[in-house]
Design a protein around this motif. Structure first.
Motif, PDB file in Angstrom:
ATOM      1  N   GLY A   4       6.873   2.600  -1.490  1.00 32.18           N
ATOM      2  CA  GLY A   4       5.419   2.496  -1.376  1.00 32.18           C
ATOM      3  C   GLY A   4       5.027   2.144   0.048  1.00 32.18           C
ATOM      4  N   ASP A   6       1.705   1.051   2.359  1.00 33.61           N
ATOM      5  CA  ASP A   6       0.309   0.602   2.337  1.00 33.61           C
ATOM      6  C   ASP A   6      -0.441   1.228   3.504  1.00 33.61           C
ATOM      7  OD1 ASP A   6      -2.082  -0.688   2.037  1.00 33.61           O
ATOM      8  OD2 ASP A   6      -1.221  -2.691   1.818  1.00 33.61           O
ATOM      9  N   TYR A  38      -0.590   4.463  -0.454  1.00 39.97           N
ATOM     10  CA  TYR A  38      -1.776   3.829  -1.027  1.00 39.97           C
ATOM     11  C   TYR A  38      -2.925   3.828  -0.019  1.00 39.97           C
ATOM     12  CZ  TYR A  38       1.585   2.130  -4.471  1.00 39.97           C
ATOM     13  OH  TYR A  38       2.558   2.047  -5.434  1.00 39.97           O
ATOM     14  N   TYR A  74      -0.066  -6.888  -7.720  1.00 41.16           N
ATOM     15  CA  TYR A  74       1.257  -7.093  -8.320  1.00 41.16           C
ATOM     16  C   TYR A  74       1.485  -6.112  -9.467  1.00 41.16           C
ATOM     17  CZ  TYR A  74       4.952  -9.275 -11.097  1.00 41.16           C
ATOM     18  OH  TYR A  74       6.101  -9.494 -11.824  1.00 41.16           O
ATOM     19  N   ARG A  76       0.024  -3.254 -10.038  1.00 39.13           N
ATOM     20  CA  ARG A  76       0.080  -1.851  -9.597  1.00 39.13           C
ATOM     21  C   ARG A  76       1.473  -1.513  -9.043  1.00 39.13           C
ATOM     22  NH1 ARG A  76      -3.533   2.158  -8.082  1.00 39.13           N
ATOM     23  NH2 ARG A  76      -2.304   4.047  -7.786  1.00 39.13           N
ATOM     24  N   LEU A  77       2.032  -2.405  -8.254  1.00 36.70           N
ATOM     25  CA  LEU A  77       3.363  -2.162  -7.702  1.00 36.70           C
ATOM     26  C   LEU A  77       4.416  -2.156  -8.816  1.00 36.70           C
ATOM     27  CD1 LEU A  77       3.303  -4.314  -4.430  1.00 36.70           C
ATOM     28  CD2 LEU A  77       2.515  -1.975  -4.808  1.00 36.70           C
ATOM     29  N   ASP A  80       4.112   1.170 -10.715  1.00 33.97           N
ATOM     30  CA  ASP A  80       4.610   2.317  -9.958  1.00 33.97           C
ATOM     31  C   ASP A  80       6.121   2.286  -9.777  1.00 33.97           C
ATOM     32  OD1 ASP A  80       2.090   3.368  -9.766  1.00 33.97           O
ATOM     33  OD2 ASP A  80       1.685   2.585  -7.761  1.00 33.97           O
ATOM     34  N   LEU A  82       8.371   0.689  -7.946  1.00 32.80           N
ATOM     35  CA  LEU A  82       8.849   0.889  -6.585  1.00 32.80           C
ATOM     36  C   LEU A  82      10.196   0.218  -6.345  1.00 32.80           C
ATOM     37  CD1 LEU A  82       5.564   0.189  -4.568  1.00 32.80           C
ATOM     38  CD2 LEU A  82       6.463   2.411  -5.281  1.00 32.80           C
ATOM     39  N   PHE A  85       8.429  -1.788  -1.042  1.00 32.31           N
ATOM     40  CA  PHE A  85       7.029  -1.678  -0.637  1.00 32.31           C
ATOM     41  C   PHE A  85       6.932  -2.050   0.832  1.00 32.31           C
ATOM     42  CE2 PHE A  85       2.730  -3.531  -0.051  1.00 32.31           C
ATOM     43  CZ  PHE A  85       1.977  -2.403  -0.386  1.00 32.31           C
ATOM     44  N   ALA A  97       5.955  -9.717  -5.547  1.00 29.37           N
ATOM     45  CA  ALA A  97       6.156  -8.309  -5.873  1.00 29.37           C
ATOM     46  C   ALA A  97       7.427  -8.155  -6.690  1.00 29.37           C
ATOM     47  CB  ALA A  97       6.237  -7.465  -4.605  1.00 29.37           C
ATOM     48  N   VAL A 101       9.957  -6.387  -0.209  1.00 24.47           N
ATOM     49  CA  VAL A 101       8.842  -6.025   0.666  1.00 24.47           C
ATOM     50  C   VAL A 101       9.303  -6.015   2.117  1.00 24.47           C
ATOM     51  CG1 VAL A 101       6.536  -6.675   1.468  1.00 24.47           C
ATOM     52  CG2 VAL A 101       7.149  -6.978  -0.951  1.00 24.47           C
TER      53      VAL A 101
END
Length: 387
Positions: A4, A6, A38, A74, A76-77, A80, A82, A85, A97, A101
């Motif tokens: 992911g 950002d 995103y 949190y 949404r991740l 998805d 992932l 991220f 998360a 990250v």
């Protein structure tokens, strides 16, 4: 890997360029991993979406400073699924998360420009910076200067920092007279000019270059303009009014926001480029200017000398006198300009967005591999039926 990225900070000049170039170069480099990008709005998605099978573009309607919506981020991740991220702006991070990250540190203003930040911004920035640096599995610092500042702030982060420089786009090359002429006409520039590209935020120190320019001999100012390419906003009205206060309103051109497509020709037409920042973690415009063959003068602050090397001349950003003398020397010494132009062109070859993307992809792979090893170590060992 499902990665992911950002891209909610695309509307900011510096970090926005970083995100655009990262996505563009990753899409050219990597067709095997899966990416979810995103965006903050449907419009941003439509303007910047990567149309490639392994890239999925989506809108994440969570305001970049909406801390109360951290649970939504949190979830949404998590949804998805992932593997990694990438928080491309350390001011905007998930506090927790379900995956590792990676955080990019584009500035260290809470360390180096505290007096130029409002109390509200300073408190917010300090909190989220500490959270970002503490929780990140890997930190990408855009310069060695940034790395040192991060370590000074939180010493235990030292072993998880990778220094990865920004690049310079392939479109930034010396442009010809016809292209420069078009840009001059578009931005109403009819003299030789010193160029500044950036923002009007206080740590960019633009008032001092306006004052220094006002001190130049009349004979020099009659032939020279100061062109300031920066987004004009009402909060910067005090800066915009300065040329009138110094009596040089006819010599200062506020070009407003200049799109990337216009920048190479605007750089190429300048007699010199100036970056007077009180602090920078990189200073992308100096490399862009050098790549266009423009001699650079800049402040000896932050990462600027690290990035510009011996291809620029440097001044004390807090001394208007020093800025004035550097301007005068640059404008009156043709040999110096030619020498710096040649050195800058050579220096700029050390910076490539393709290389930046390659190194960041390596970071993703390293973090993914380390996380898999960690998961395997945490799995309970089944007891043997023979014991």
């Amino acid at each position: 890997m499902r990665i992911g990225i950002d891209a909610r900070s695309l509307h900011y000049e510096g970090v926005g360029r970083y995100i655009k170039e990262l996505i563009r170069n990753l899409s050219a480099l990597d067709r095997s991993n899966e990416y979810i990008v995103y965006f903050l709005s449907e419009q941003s998605l439509m303007e910047n979406a990567v149309k490639q099978s392994n890239f999925h573009n989506t809108v994440l309607q969570i305001g970049i400073y909406d801390l109360h919506k951290q649970p939504c981020l949190y979830y949404r991740l998590y949804r998805d699924n992932l593997d990694i991220f990438h928080a491309t702006d350390h001011w905007i991070v998930p506090f927790i998360a379900t995956c590792p990250v990676v955080v990019t540190v584009n500035d260290v203003l809470v360390m180096t420009a505290r007096k130029n930040l409002s109390c509200k911004v300073l408190i917010y920035g300090t909190i989220v910076t500490r959270i970002a640096l503490s929780t990140a599995k890997r930190i990408i610092a855009v310069s060695d200067f940034a790395r040192k500042e991060v370590v000074e702030m939180i010493p235990r982060t030292e072993k998880k920092i990778s220094v990865i420089y920004h690049g310079v786009g392939e479109e930034f090359t010396p442009h010809g007279d016809s292209e420069i002429s078009v840009i001059r006409k578009k931005y109403q520039i009819d003299k030789r000019y010193i160029l500044y590209v950036g923002s009007l935020k206080s740590h960019k120190n633009v008032p001092r270059i306006i004052e220094a320019f006002s001190r130049l001999p009349v004979s020099v100012r009659q032939k020279t303009d100061l062109v300031i390419a920066a987004r004009l906003e009402s909060r910067f009205s005090n800066v915009i009014k300065l040329p009138s206060l110094f009596g040089i309103e006819n010599n200062v051109r506020f070009a407003g926001y200049v799109p990337t497509r216009d920048l190479p020709a605007l750089y190429s037409g300048a007699d010199a480029f100036i970056l007077p920042s009180l602090t920078e973690c990189f200073g992308l415009p100096i490399i862009e200017a050098m790549a266009c063959g423009v001699p650079v003068m800049a402040s000896k602050a932050g990462a600027i000398p690290e990035i510009g090397g011996d291809a620029g001349i440097y001044f004390d950003p807090e001394s208007t006198d020093d800025i004035y003398h550097t301007m005068l020397r640059m404008l009156t010494d043709e040999g110096l300009r030619k020498r710096l132009s040649d050195m800058g062109l050579e220096r700029s070859k050390n910076f490539s967005w393709k290389i930046t993307a390659q190194k960041i992809l390596q970071v993703y792979e390293d973090v993914y591999r380390q996380n898999r090893i960690l998961k395997q170590e945490r799995q309970p060992v089944e007891s043997s039926p023979y014991l």
